[in-house]
Design an enzyme around this catalytic site. Structure first.
Site, PDB file in Angstrom:
ATOM      1  N   GLY A   1      -8.678  -5.975  10.210  1.00 26.46           N
ATOM      2  CA  GLY A   1      -7.517  -5.287  10.743  1.00 26.46           C
ATOM      3  C   GLY A   1      -7.249  -5.746  12.159  1.00 26.46           C
TER       4      GLY A   1
ATOM      5  CE1 TYR B   1      -2.939   9.728   7.185  1.00 29.01           C
ATOM      6  CE2 TYR B   1      -4.115   7.819   6.331  1.00 29.01           C
ATOM      7  CZ  TYR B   1      -3.528   8.486   7.395  1.00 29.01           C
ATOM      8  OH  TYR B   1      -3.524   7.934   8.645  1.00 29.01           O
TER       9      TYR B   1
ATOM     10  CD  GLN C   1      -2.709   1.432   2.435  1.00 33.59           C
ATOM     11  OE1 GLN C   1      -2.136   1.666   3.501  1.00 33.59           O
ATOM     12  NE2 GLN C   1      -4.030   1.362   2.342  1.00 33.59           N
TER      13      GLN C   1
ATOM     14  NE  ARG D   1      -8.496   0.667   3.224  1.00 35.36           N
ATOM     15  CZ  ARG D   1      -8.449   0.326   4.503  1.00 35.36           C
ATOM     16  NH1 ARG D   1      -7.541   0.839   5.300  1.00 35.36           N
ATOM     17  NH2 ARG D   1      -9.285  -0.550   4.994  1.00 35.36           N
TER      18      ARG D   1
HETATM   19  C1  LIG Z   1      -3.168   0.170  14.278  1.00 39.19           C
HETATM   20  C2  LIG Z   1      -3.864   0.455  12.981  1.00 39.19           C
HETATM   21  C3  LIG Z   1      -3.142   0.999  11.927  1.00 39.19           C
HETATM   22  C4  LIG Z   1      -3.761   1.248  10.701  1.00 39.19           C
HETATM   23  N1  LIG Z   1      -3.025   1.689   9.648  1.00 39.19           N
HETATM   24  C5  LIG Z   1      -3.563   1.777   8.408  1.00 39.19           C
HETATM   25  C6  LIG Z   1      -2.772   2.015   7.275  1.00 39.19           C
HETATM   26  O1  LIG Z   1      -1.554   2.138   7.359  1.00 39.19           O
HETATM   27  N2  LIG Z   1      -3.380   2.116   6.067  1.00 39.19           N
HETATM   28  C7  LIG Z   1      -4.725   1.964   5.932  1.00 39.19           C
HETATM   29  O2  LIG Z   1      -5.249   2.050   4.821  1.00 39.19           O
HETATM   30  N3  LIG Z   1      -5.500   1.683   6.997  1.00 39.19           N
HETATM   31  C8  LIG Z   1      -4.951   1.559   8.214  1.00 39.19           C
HETATM   32  N4  LIG Z   1      -5.737   1.210   9.294  1.00 39.19           N
HETATM   33  C9  LIG Z   1      -7.161   0.926   9.082  1.00 39.19           C
HETATM   34  C10 LIG Z   1      -7.372  -0.586   8.896  1.00 39.19           C
HETATM   35  O3  LIG Z   1      -6.840  -1.021   7.660  1.00 39.19           O
HETATM   36  C11 LIG Z   1      -8.869  -0.941   8.937  1.00 39.19           C
HETATM   37  O4  LIG Z   1      -9.528  -0.284   7.887  1.00 39.19           O
HETATM   38  C12 LIG Z   1      -9.501  -0.559  10.257  1.00 39.19           C
HETATM   39  O5  LIG Z   1      -8.723  -1.006  11.353  1.00 39.19           O
HETATM   40  C13 LIG Z   1     -10.922  -1.144  10.378  1.00 39.19           C
HETATM   41  O6  LIG Z   1     -10.900  -2.539  10.305  1.00 39.19           O
HETATM   42  P1  LIG Z   1     -11.015  -3.473  11.643  1.00 39.19           P
HETATM   43  O7  LIG Z   1     -12.299  -3.110  12.295  1.00 39.19           O
HETATM   44  O8  LIG Z   1     -10.994  -4.857  11.086  1.00 39.19           O
HETATM   45  O9  LIG Z   1      -9.834  -3.162  12.506  1.00 39.19           O
HETATM   46  C14 LIG Z   1      -5.127   0.986  10.538  1.00 39.19           C
HETATM   47  C15 LIG Z   1      -5.843   0.455  11.618  1.00 39.19           C
HETATM   48  C16 LIG Z   1      -5.229   0.169  12.815  1.00 39.19           C
HETATM   49  C17 LIG Z   1      -6.036  -0.443  13.930  1.00 39.19           C
END
Ligand SMILES: Cc1cc2nc3c(=O)[nH]c(=O)nc-3n(C[C@H](O)[C@H](O)[C@H](O)COP(=O)(O)O)c2cc1C
Ligand SMILES: Cc1cc2nc3c(=O)[nH]c(=O)nc-3n(C[C@H](O)[C@H](O)[C@H](O)COP(=O)(O)OP(=O)(O)OC[C@H]3O[C@@H](n4cnc5c(N)ncnc54)[C@H](O)[C@@H]3O)c2cc1C
Length: 783
Positions: free
Chosen positions: A711, A570, A489, A618
């Site tokens: 995530g 972003y 990504q 995304r």
């Molecule tokens: C610690 C953390 C870091 C994240 N970093 C990114 C990232 O670098 N890029 C991105 O597109 N989303 C990032 N996200 C969002 C996750 O990809 C995801 O969309 C979000 O956590 C919701 O999904 P979940 O409910 O399964 O955690 C991050 C989420 C968490 C919890």
């Protein structure tokens, strides 16, 4: 004590009964503007759980109600010449008129005064009442009169509907989805007593217009419906009773209590008829009100307790009803689906019913769903077993030449642990273990295309040789030790750059050691964040070049797929959202302009990235904020990216502006994936509060996404997919030889564990009234 109740519907009458039982000395009067048997509508439905409640709170009325009821267990979905039936639903139907007559009789018996034909307009006449219950229904005069206080929100929905009746007998809650020359019509029908069934017809406004229903009277529109559904009505007539076409108003009120007045039933909040909960909510409100008055020492405290204690339950039901009504409003999204997948979508539309839950109740139906899914996969060129298909989560997917072994994905997650953008040992272990854990695809965290593209000092990057070597080590490990593919990504933080590590204060500006940030427009994220520099063309060219250079490095690392991060506020997202893009040049204004730079970057990457490897984008499919991106915009955004070659849209939401109002809940972003996938006709990945393999299967089987990313669940459980594979018996899941004994054990144990779990669930489930009734009437087997 004096209690005045305005409205003699189910809410008003049932609260009169419960309050009179609780306080026999109280003088309770129900004022109803209609005559005693003047009621409109046909049948009402209750679930078994609601009837249990009635039994507990007032056994005499419960007994009379249940004597009059029709029970059924099945839901039947008719679509394109097919019918799918699913049992174990436990519903009962009753005539609304009889229900009200029973409640009136019971109220009278207890000594409640019932005053019919008494239309209350002036509340001052009730000034001596200690408590005034406003149960005056959906068009509540008093909710509107005190609107400044109650603050109702009325969301009038687009579909039109009409309630009718018929003598057509029905042995299931029946949904009929009917194609006509004008467009789709839907019938929601159920029998509520011998020889009587309720029929609610629903259609979208355009179909309504085309069918000329606007100009037809009640009788003529019933005739039109009888023509459309005649093949099913089987000669039975359609009956009308104030069966006007209307739009459903979704009503929510910020406050339910004003001094000694309290709103209950439809007056305070409505729930769409497709989940059959209007009368149930009204009567359960009455129960909650009576409970609160029993527990609290004063009326004032009781009303507070009622509002406080009841709101969550009502909002949960309303949320389920909302999701359901939106499904019916957009039925055209699924119109070309395989009928069994369509039926699965109907069953699972409101989240309460899932893949596993249906597997217990209707295993043949789910088997058919799995077969249809496997057949689609086979048509896509995979040699999968269609006779004994695996669950959808374990079906492969191809994007360009990349074949994924299953549909579970590790969502991109920043680890904030890189040094000068270089991923280290932590990253190797983190990505390596999640790849071994069985997910079909793992995403890297947002990998920044230059030093000043980082969100925080701990963000990983891909702009120099050292970073490239480190990423290559990770990619090689994943490829050598797992069956997972790995996607890179790429992103640029934009105005959210130069901020603290997540655990030091998410999105908060660095106090020292920061760098200059840039964005579409000079708007800071927090008032005290850095004001970003508005990008000029030279800055755009430089950013585009750094994206391309990072992609070229990514290709040298051996990544299987590339994702362009255009979400979460972003840099590229800040161009797309009107809340963060206030430019007046060709990169601002209309959505097409706001998309210009992100599309340009995507096209440059697509040209640099090998043609056989897929690319995703995304997006934030909504900003959850007034004036921001909506689901409809997301469809346009997805279409625009699809035109320039995107293979998958990674549908996330929000994080654009800090005052957004997201509505969280299980799988809360999945509706946006569903919309994008089935309107823009592009493959999607959904994500967001999806925590179980059951949910993954439900989403995939219903055609709401093609891949499901998790995530946070993967942060605590790298082997999420391997464990799910054991549960669903998908034993060809990749596993390194070092770990095979563990795999063998979990697969062996899972068979027994699953059996035990299913047995427990079956044992714990009380028999539905329909089951009890059919057992009671079954002839005794011959000895
Ligand atoms: C610690 C953390 C870091 C994240 N970093 C990114 C990232 O670098 N890029 C991105 O597109 N989303 C990032 N996200 C969002 C996750 O990809 C995801 O969309 C979000 O956590 C919701 O999904 P979940 O409910 O399964 O955690 C991050 C989420 C968490 C919890
Ligand atoms: C025409 C119609 C048909 C329906 N048919 C069905 C159906 O077949 N099945 C189903 O499940 N649900 C049906 N519903 C929805 C369902 O009735 C409601 O969700 C449920 O009745 C809510 O109960 P309630 O007591 O809050 O309101 P209501 O049942 O609407 O009762 C409110 C009562 O207050 C009275 N009233 C209003 N203002 C005053 C006033 N100022 N003074 C005195 N009295 C007043 C009204 O006459 C009415 O009797 C129907 C709704 C409507 C409007």
């Amino acid at each position: 004590m004096k209690i005045a109740i305005i409205g003699g519907g189910p809410a008003g009458l049932y609260s009169a009964i419960l309050l009179k039982k609780q306080r026999p000395e109280a003088e309770i009067t129900v004022y109803e503007r209609n005559r005693a048997d003047d009621t409109f509508g046909f049948g009402v439905v209750f679930s078994d759980a609601t009837l249990d409640n009635f039994e507990r709170y007032d056994a005499p009325s419960y007994r009379r109600i249940t004597q009059e009821f029709a029970y059924w267990d099945d839901i039947a979905v008719h679509f394109r010449g097919t019918v799918h039936r699913v049992g174990g639903n436990g519903f009962c139907g009753c005539s609304r008129r009889k229900l009200l007559l029973i409640l009136q009789e019971r109220a009278r018996e207890l000594g409640v005064h019932l005053l019919f034909q008494s239309d209350i307009d002036d509340i001052t006449g009730l000034a001596d009442a200690d408590l005034v219950v406003l149960a005056d229904g959906i068009n509540s005069r008093f909710r509107e009169r005190y609107a400044d206080h109650f603050q109702p929100e009325i969301d009038v929905r687009s579909n039109v509907f009409a309630w009718m009746g018929s003598s057509r007998p029905l042995d299931a809650f029946t949904f009929i989805f009917q194609e006509t020359e004008w467009g789709p019509f839907i019938a929601h029908a159920y029998q509520y007593e011998m020889g009587h069934s309720t029929w609610i017809f629903e259609t979208d406004p355009e179909t309504f217009e085309r069918a000329g229903l606007k100009n037809l009277d009640e009788k003529q529109s019933a005739d039109r419906m009888a023509e459309i559904f005649g093949w099913f009505l089987d000669g039975h007539p359609l009956l009308t009773n104030r069966s006007m076409w209307r739009n459903f108003p979704m009503i929510r009120s910020k406050r339910w209590v004003r001094d000694n007045m309290v709103l209950i039933g439809d007056a305070k909040a409505t729930a769409h008829f497709s989940i059959g909960s209007g009368t149930k909510l009204a009567m359960e409100d009455a129960i909650a009100l009576a409970d609160a008055l029993h527990r609290a020492p004063t009326i004032e405290q009781a009303l507070k307790l009622y509002e406080h204690g009841r709101r969550e339950e009502v909002e949960k039901t309303q949320h389920a009803a909302d999701v359901s009504l939106v499904w019916f409003e957009h039925v055209d999204r699924f119109w070309d689906f395989d009928p069994v997948q369509f039926a699965f979508g109907v069953m699972t539309r409101a989240k309460a019913i899932t893949y596993d839950n249906l597997t217990l109740r209707a295993p043949e139906f789910v088997n058919e769903v799995d077969k249809a899914f496997a057949n689609q996969v086979r048509a896509g060129g995979f040699d999968v077993d269609v006779a004994k298909p695996l669950a959808p989560m374990f079906q492969p997917l191809r994007l360009r030449e990349m074949a994924l072994a299953n549909r579970a994905v590790v969502s991109p997650m920043c680890m904030y642990s890189a040094k000068e953008g270089v991923p280290g040992d932590f990253h190797l272990v983190h990505y390596g273990s999640r790849a071994i854990g069985g997910a079909g695809l793992i995403f890297t965290e947002m990998t920044c295309v230059s030093r000043d593209a980082r969100i925080t000092p701990g963000c990983a990057g891909l702009w120099n040789d050292e970073q490239e070597a480190s990423w290559r080590r990770i990619v090689d490990f994943v490829h050598a030790n797992s069956g997972a593919k790995i996607a890179l990504q790429l992103g640029h933080a934009g105005r959210k750059g130069a901020t603290k590590l997540m655990w030091d204060g998410m999105d908060r500006p660095l106090e020292e050691g920061g760098w200059d940030v840039q964005s579409a427009s000079p708007i800071p994220y927090f008032p005290d964040s850095q004001i970003p520099r508005e990008m000029d063309r030279a800055a755009m060219d430089a950013v585009k070049a750094s994206f391309v250079a990072a992609a070229e490095r990514g290709e040298r690392c051996g990544f299987d797929m590339l994702e362009l991060h255009c979400a979460h506020g972003y840099l590229l997202a800040s161009f797309i959202s009107p809340l963060t893009n206030q430019r007046t040049d060709e990169y601002g204004g209309a959505l097409a302009n706001r998309l210009r730079f992100p599309l340009e970057v995507f096209e440059a990457l697509r040209a640099a990235w090998p043609a056989h490897k897929p690319m995703s984008v995304r997006i934030s499919a909504t900003d959850w904020a007034e004036g921001g991106i909506t689901g409809d915009d997301a469809v346009e955004i997805a279409r625009a990216f699809a035109e320039v070659g995107v293979d998958l849209v990674d549908v996330s939401t929000g994080q654009t502006v800090r005052d957004a109002q997201p509505i969280y809940g299980r799988m809360f972003q999945t509706p946006f994936s569903e919309q994008v996938r089935n309107e823009a006709r592009v493959a999607t990945m959904c994500v967001g509060n999806i925590t179980t393999a059951d949910q993954v299967n439900t989403i995939l089987a219903a055609g709401r996404a093609d891949l499901v990313a998790l995530g946070r669940p993967h942060l605590v459980d790298p082997a999420f997919t391997l464990k799910a594979a054991a549960w669903y018996g998908a034993d060809d899941i990749a596993c390194p030889p070092q770990y095979l004994p563990g795999k063998e054990q979990i697969f062996r144990n899972s068979v027994r564990d699953r059996q035990d779990f299913d047995d427990l669930k079956i044992k714990a489930k009380p028999k539905t009234r329909a089951e009890l009734k059919s057992e009671a009437t079954k002839p005794l087997a011959a000895e």
